[in-house]
Design a protein around this motif. Structure first.
Motif, short mmCIF file in Angstrom:
data_model
loop_
_atom_site.label_atom_id
_atom_site.label_comp_id
_atom_site.label_asym_id
_atom_site.label_seq_id
_atom_site.Cartn_x
_atom_site.Cartn_y
_atom_site.Cartn_z
N CYS A 181 0.85 -1.19 0.00
CA CYS A 181 0.00 0.00 0.00
C CYS A 181 0.88 1.24 0.00
N ILE A 182 0.28 2.35 -0.41
CA ILE A 182 1.01 3.61 -0.46
C ILE A 182 1.39 4.07 0.96
N CYS A 183 0.66 3.58 1.98
CA CYS A 183 0.95 3.98 3.36
C CYS A 183 2.16 3.23 3.93
N GLY A 184 2.66 2.25 3.17
CA GLY A 184 3.82 1.51 3.65
C GLY A 184 3.46 0.13 4.18
N HIS A 185 2.16 -0.09 4.41
CA HIS A 185 1.74 -1.40 4.89
C HIS A 185 1.83 -2.42 3.76
N ARG A 186 2.25 -3.63 4.11
CA ARG A 186 2.25 -4.69 3.10
C ARG A 186 1.70 -5.97 3.68
N GLY A 187 1.06 -6.72 2.83
CA GLY A 187 0.49 -7.99 3.26
C GLY A 187 0.91 -9.09 2.31
N ILE A 188 1.01 -10.29 2.86
CA ILE A 188 1.32 -11.46 2.04
C ILE A 188 0.07 -12.35 2.03
N LEU A 189 -0.49 -12.56 0.85
CA LEU A 189 -1.70 -13.35 0.72
C LEU A 189 -1.40 -14.69 0.09
N ASP A 190 -2.10 -15.70 0.57
CA ASP A 190 -1.98 -17.05 0.01
C ASP A 190 -2.60 -17.05 -1.39
N ALA A 191 -1.81 -17.33 -2.40
CA ALA A 191 -2.29 -17.23 -3.78
C ALA A 191 -3.41 -18.21 -4.08
N VAL A 192 -3.33 -19.40 -3.51
CA VAL A 192 -4.36 -20.42 -3.78
C VAL A 192 -5.70 -19.98 -3.21
N LYS A 193 -5.67 -19.49 -1.97
CA LYS A 193 -6.91 -19.06 -1.33
C LYS A 193 -7.44 -17.78 -1.99
N LEU A 194 -6.53 -16.90 -2.36
CA LEU A 194 -6.96 -15.66 -2.99
C LEU A 194 -7.65 -15.94 -4.34
N ARG A 195 -7.11 -16.89 -5.06
CA ARG A 195 -7.70 -17.25 -6.35
C ARG A 195 -9.10 -17.84 -6.15
N ARG A 196 -9.21 -18.69 -5.14
CA ARG A 196 -10.52 -19.28 -4.83
C ARG A 196 -11.51 -18.20 -4.41
N TRP A 197 -11.02 -17.25 -3.62
CA TRP A 197 -11.84 -16.12 -3.16
C TRP A 197 -12.37 -15.34 -4.36
N PHE A 198 -11.50 -15.06 -5.31
CA PHE A 198 -11.90 -14.33 -6.52
C PHE A 198 -12.85 -15.16 -7.37
#
Ligand SMILES: [Zn+2]
Length: 97
Positions: free
Chosen positions: A24-41
């Motif tokens: 994010c532009i605020c400096g925060h970063r997150g690591i998302l599980d690609a498999v779960k994120l794909r299923r979510w989408f």
């Protein structure tokens, strides 16, 4: 990951066993599980094209949209997110209503 490896869709991340690092532009970063994120989408019937990913993600700190999405070998920082099958059942029920 080779220099020619393209990460255009979440399926590319999944295939290369990479996770999704969003910054994010605020400096925060997150690591998302690609498999779960794909299923979510998939459940939401959203495109899994990386260029439109940010439209469906928000920073947990400032609620801004991510400015950068890239592959990473880092572990997801919220492994408990959508961890159980009943989480997915609940999501699908919610989306039906
Ligand atoms: Zn932010």
């Amino acid at each position: 990951m080779g220099a020619n490896t393209r990460f255009d869709r979440l399926s590319d991340f999944e295939r290369h066993k990479a996770n999704v690092r969003v910054e994010c532009i605020c400096g925060h970063r997150g690591i998302l599980d690609a498999v779960k994120l794909r299923r979510w989408f998939f459940c939401h019937r959203w495109s899994d094209a990386v260029e439109v990913l940010g439209a469906h993600l928000r920073c947990s700190v400032c609620l801004g949209r991510p400015v950068r999405v890239r592959p990473t070998v880092e572990r997801p920082d919220r492994p408990e997110w959508m961890m159980h099958e009943h989480d997915w059942k609940r999501l699908i029920q919610r989306l039906r209503n």
